[in-house]
Write a protein that holds these residues in place. Structure first.
Motif, PDB file in Angstrom:
ATOM      1  N   SER A 125       0.814  -1.225   0.000  1.00 58.07           N
ATOM      2  CA  SER A 125       0.000   0.000   0.000  1.00 58.07           C
ATOM      3  C   SER A 125       0.841   1.266   0.000  1.00 58.07           C
ATOM      4  O   SER A 125       0.348   2.344  -0.352  1.00 58.07           O
ATOM      5  CB  SER A 125      -0.927   0.011   1.223  1.00 58.07           C
ATOM      6  OG  SER A 125      -1.774  -1.102   1.230  1.00 58.07           O
ATOM      7  N   THR A 135      -5.139  -2.849  -6.224  1.00 63.28           N
ATOM      8  CA  THR A 135      -6.032  -2.282  -5.204  1.00 63.28           C
ATOM      9  C   THR A 135      -7.301  -3.119  -5.049  1.00 63.28           C
ATOM     10  O   THR A 135      -7.871  -3.174  -3.960  1.00 63.28           O
ATOM     11  CB  THR A 135      -6.407  -0.824  -5.536  1.00 63.28           C
ATOM     12  OG1 THR A 135      -7.010  -0.760  -6.837  1.00 63.28           O
ATOM     13  CG2 THR A 135      -5.181   0.071  -5.496  1.00 63.28           C
ATOM     14  N   VAL A 139      -8.245  -4.071  -1.279  1.00 67.77           N
ATOM     15  CA  VAL A 139      -9.532  -3.651  -0.710  1.00 67.77           C
ATOM     16  C   VAL A 139     -10.354  -4.866  -0.308  1.00 67.77           C
ATOM     17  O   VAL A 139     -11.013  -4.874   0.737  1.00 67.77           O
ATOM     18  CB  VAL A 139     -10.304  -2.769  -1.711  1.00 67.77           C
ATOM     19  CG1 VAL A 139     -11.739  -2.533  -1.244  1.00 67.77           C
ATOM     20  CG2 VAL A 139      -9.593  -1.436  -1.898  1.00 67.77           C
ATOM     21  N   VAL A 147      -7.032  -1.105   4.304  1.00 64.34           N
ATOM     22  CA  VAL A 147      -7.992  -0.340   3.504  1.00 64.34           C
ATOM     23  C   VAL A 147      -7.763   1.161   3.661  1.00 64.34           C
ATOM     24  O   VAL A 147      -7.776   1.918   2.690  1.00 64.34           O
ATOM     25  CB  VAL A 147      -9.436  -0.729   3.882  1.00 64.34           C
ATOM     26  CG1 VAL A 147     -10.439   0.252   3.285  1.00 64.34           C
ATOM     27  CG2 VAL A 147      -9.736  -2.144   3.407  1.00 64.34           C
ATOM     28  N   HIS A 148      -7.521   1.603   4.888  1.00 61.90           N
ATOM     29  CA  HIS A 148      -7.247   3.024   5.120  1.00 61.90           C
ATOM     30  C   HIS A 148      -5.959   3.448   4.410  1.00 61.90           C
ATOM     31  O   HIS A 148      -5.894   4.538   3.829  1.00 61.90           O
ATOM     32  CB  HIS A 148      -7.137   3.295   6.617  1.00 61.90           C
ATOM     33  CG  HIS A 148      -8.459   3.460   7.294  1.00 61.90           C
ATOM     34  ND1 HIS A 148      -8.809   4.591   7.983  1.00 61.90           N
ATOM     35  CD2 HIS A 148      -9.525   2.625   7.379  1.00 61.90           C
ATOM     36  CE1 HIS A 148     -10.028   4.448   8.470  1.00 61.90           C
ATOM     37  NE2 HIS A 148     -10.487   3.263   8.120  1.00 61.90           N
ATOM     38  N   ALA A 151      -6.629   3.635   0.620  1.00 56.77           N
ATOM     39  CA  ALA A 151      -7.502   4.771   0.299  1.00 56.77           C
ATOM     40  C   ALA A 151      -6.764   6.098   0.420  1.00 56.77           C
ATOM     41  O   ALA A 151      -7.078   7.062  -0.286  1.00 56.77           O
ATOM     42  CB  ALA A 151      -8.723   4.757   1.207  1.00 56.77           C
ATOM     43  N   PHE A 158      -8.425   2.984  -8.543  1.00 54.47           N
ATOM     44  CA  PHE A 158      -9.428   2.021  -8.117  1.00 54.47           C
ATOM     45  C   PHE A 158     -10.435   1.736  -9.227  1.00 54.47           C
ATOM     46  O   PHE A 158     -10.839   2.643  -9.965  1.00 54.47           O
ATOM     47  CB  PHE A 158     -10.186   2.545  -6.895  1.00 54.47           C
ATOM     48  CG  PHE A 158      -9.321   2.815  -5.703  1.00 54.47           C
ATOM     49  CD1 PHE A 158      -8.968   1.788  -4.848  1.00 54.47           C
ATOM     50  CD2 PHE A 158      -8.849   4.089  -5.446  1.00 54.47           C
ATOM     51  CE1 PHE A 158      -8.161   2.027  -3.751  1.00 54.47           C
ATOM     52  CE2 PHE A 158      -8.037   4.350  -4.351  1.00 54.47           C
ATOM     53  CZ  PHE A 158      -7.693   3.316  -3.504  1.00 54.47           C
ATOM     54  N   ILE A 163     -14.091   0.993  -5.524  1.00 55.75           N
ATOM     55  CA  ILE A 163     -14.628   2.235  -4.968  1.00 55.75           C
ATOM     56  C   ILE A 163     -15.969   1.967  -4.293  1.00 55.75           C
ATOM     57  O   ILE A 163     -16.261   2.495  -3.215  1.00 55.75           O
ATOM     58  CB  ILE A 163     -14.792   3.299  -6.070  1.00 55.75           C
ATOM     59  CG1 ILE A 163     -13.421   3.872  -6.438  1.00 55.75           C
ATOM     60  CG2 ILE A 163     -15.694   4.424  -5.610  1.00 55.75           C
ATOM     61  CD1 ILE A 163     -12.812   4.732  -5.363  1.00 55.75           C
ATOM     62  N   LEU A 166     -15.274   0.443  -0.966  1.00 55.70           N
ATOM     63  CA  LEU A 166     -14.765   1.451  -0.030  1.00 55.70           C
ATOM     64  C   LEU A 166     -15.897   2.335   0.490  1.00 55.70           C
ATOM     65  O   LEU A 166     -15.962   2.650   1.686  1.00 55.70           O
ATOM     66  CB  LEU A 166     -13.695   2.310  -0.701  1.00 55.70           C
ATOM     67  CG  LEU A 166     -12.349   1.629  -0.971  1.00 55.70           C
ATOM     68  CD1 LEU A 166     -11.469   2.525  -1.840  1.00 55.70           C
ATOM     69  CD2 LEU A 166     -11.632   1.298   0.336  1.00 55.70           C
ATOM     70  N   LEU A 176     -12.532   6.511   7.449  1.00 59.17           N
ATOM     71  CA  LEU A 176     -12.378   6.117   6.051  1.00 59.17           C
ATOM     72  C   LEU A 176     -13.151   7.075   5.154  1.00 59.17           C
ATOM     73  O   LEU A 176     -12.671   7.462   4.079  1.00 59.17           O
ATOM     74  CB  LEU A 176     -12.878   4.681   5.837  1.00 59.17           C
ATOM     75  CG  LEU A 176     -12.845   4.174   4.393  1.00 59.17           C
ATOM     76  CD1 LEU A 176     -11.421   4.209   3.830  1.00 59.17           C
ATOM     77  CD2 LEU A 176     -13.413   2.754   4.307  1.00 59.17           C
ATOM     78  N   LEU A 180     -11.497   9.189   2.047  1.00 53.16           N
ATOM     79  CA  LEU A 180     -12.018   9.170   0.679  1.00 53.16           C
ATOM     80  C   LEU A 180     -12.433  10.565   0.225  1.00 53.16           C
ATOM     81  O   LEU A 180     -12.253  10.924  -0.946  1.00 53.16           O
ATOM     82  CB  LEU A 180     -13.208   8.213   0.589  1.00 53.16           C
ATOM     83  CG  LEU A 180     -12.893   6.727   0.745  1.00 53.16           C
ATOM     84  CD1 LEU A 180     -14.179   5.914   0.797  1.00 53.16           C
ATOM     85  CD2 LEU A 180     -12.011   6.232  -0.398  1.00 53.16           C
ATOM     86  N   ARG A 183      -9.760  12.635  -1.513  1.00 53.79           N
ATOM     87  CA  ARG A 183      -9.234  12.265  -2.823  1.00 53.79           C
ATOM     88  C   ARG A 183      -9.795  13.202  -3.887  1.00 53.79           C
ATOM     89  O   ARG A 183     -10.953  13.595  -3.833  1.00 53.79           O
ATOM     90  CB  ARG A 183      -9.580  10.814  -3.169  1.00 53.79           C
ATOM     91  CG  ARG A 183      -8.937   9.785  -2.232  1.00 53.79           C
ATOM     92  CD  ARG A 183      -9.063   8.382  -2.811  1.00 53.79           C
ATOM     93  NE  ARG A 183      -8.296   8.248  -4.032  1.00 53.79           N
ATOM     94  CZ  ARG A 183      -7.036   7.836  -4.088  1.00 53.79           C
ATOM     95  NH1 ARG A 183      -6.387   7.525  -2.971  1.00 53.79           N
ATOM     96  NH2 ARG A 183      -6.412   7.730  -5.231  1.00 53.79           N
TER      97      ARG A 183
END
Length: 377
Positions: A125, A135, A139, A147-148, A151, A158, A163, A166, A176, A180, A183
């Motif tokens: 990651s 990914t 995921v 996962v964190h 992300a 992704f 997505i 997530l 989380l 997200l 992003r």
């Protein structure tokens, strides 16, 4: 490279009869030789180093393999076989190559992620870039920390499925959700989903704190969501100030078609949206949607259902599309659609729209509850 045959004989001797210290020294020498000449080596020569280094690496202690991994991790043409072997080693050895080596393909990384555990996935990651196949696995298989980490990696890409996973997790994982939301590469559809999740989360929390103030809670959340949409989505509108104006008027008397038309003719788009929300009993997000590209028909339907005249619809259409909506042929098409639409049909469409919104809200809440229950089991 002329010294290679003699060195290989020494390697064989070191493996057969040498101590661990001697084997580590020989590995260091071979690695020095490789790194010194690496830019000029042919693929065949790199393959030869691959065989020699792999033989020595298999016969040394973990501490020496850690040193080897650190030295080879950044070599653009490091021996692939050795790098793959190090990637599957214990995490102290694997971490440098998993995080940095360009010699690991997507297939190599996926294989490690499937075969190994959390620490190996965390190392993956941390790579500068991560492709969708990688990914997808991280995921799917990773725990909360993995996962964190994925992300939060700006170089991670992704698939729609990843997505979606997530976002589902973010329904009950606020940190989380926050990751997200930061992003900048998420499609608008997914950003809207994140805004909706934040909206629902805030509604539940406020409702728990003030269970008797349901209507006020809904208003507060709707206004806050509009501000978030305005900040993160192209064309979004911050309705907070306009809502304050219209709600003060609504406190003294019902909002009418005349109010909607006046705001529209004055070019006050935010106030017009809020006035429609009050007059037609729609949520702010639904009223705002009437002014999005592709939904002009829905604006006509709502106006017809309310019994408004086309003289009210016309400035509203101009607010949606200041240039195109005022063209004579566009206005004629909109007027014809308005006049041909039966009010009873328009009212059924609006009722269906409201019912669908309520159903989507209940489904989102039920999904969140199921995820909570599944995590607790």
């Amino acid at each position: 490279m002329n010294a290679m045959p003699a060195l290989m004989r020494e390697v064989d001797d070191a493996i057969a009869r040498g101590t661990s210290t001697r084997r580590a020294d020989h590995l260091r020498q071979v690695t020095d030789l490789f790194l010194r000449d690496a830019p000029a080596l042919t693929d065949e020569q790199v393959d030869l180093f691959d065989v020699v280094i792999a033989r020595l690496a298999a016969a040394i202690e973990a501490r020496a393999r850690v040193e080897l991994a650190e030295r080879l991790a950044d070599a653009p043409n490091a021996p692939r076989g050795v790098i793959r072997s190090l990637a599957h080693d214990e995490i102290a050895v694997a971490r440098p190559v998993l995080a940095r080596s360009e010699r690991l393909s997507d297939e190599d990384l996926v294989a490690v992620a499937i075969a190994k555990g959390r620490e190996h996935m965390l190392a993956i990651s941390a790579r500068t870039t991560l492709s969708e196949p990688v990914t997808d696995v991280l995921v799917k298989r990773g725990d909360r920390r993995v996962v964190h980490a994925v992300a939060a990696n700006p170089g991670a890409r992704f698939s729609d499925g990843a997505i979606g996973d997530l976002i589902d997790r973010a329904r009950i994982d606020t940190p989380l959700h926050d990751v997200l939301s930061e992003r900048v590469d998420l499609p608008e559809e997914h950003v809207r989903q994140l805004v909706a999740i934040a909206q629902e989360t805030a509604r539940r929390r406020l409702a728990e704190d003030a269970p008797s103030e349901g209507a006020i809670v809904t208003e507060v959340i709707e206004i806050g969501a509009s501000s978030v949409r305005a900040a993160v989505l192209p064309g979004g509108r911050d309705l907070a100030a306009a809502y304050a104006v219209v709600s003060r008027l609504a406190a003294t008397r019902p909002i009418t078609e005349g109010d909607v038309a006046t705001y529209a003719r004055d070019g006050k788009g935010e106030e017009a949206i809020c006035a429609i929300s009050f007059a037609a009993d729609l949520t702010l997000s639904t009223a705002e949607r009437l002014f999005k590209a592709g939904d002009s028909e829905l604006l006509v339907v709502v106006a017809r259902a309310q019994g408004w005249s086309f003289t009210t619809v016309e400035p509203l259409l101009a607010l949606r599309d200041p240039e195109g909506a005022c063209a004579p042929h566009v206005l004629k098409r909109s007027r014809d659609a308005f006049e041909q639409l039966r009010p009873q049909t328009a009212q059924r469409v609006v009722q269906f729209l409201k019912a669908r919104e309520a159903s989507q809200k209940r489904a989102a809440e039920a999904a969140a509850q199921r995820q909570i229950a599944a995590r607790r089991r």
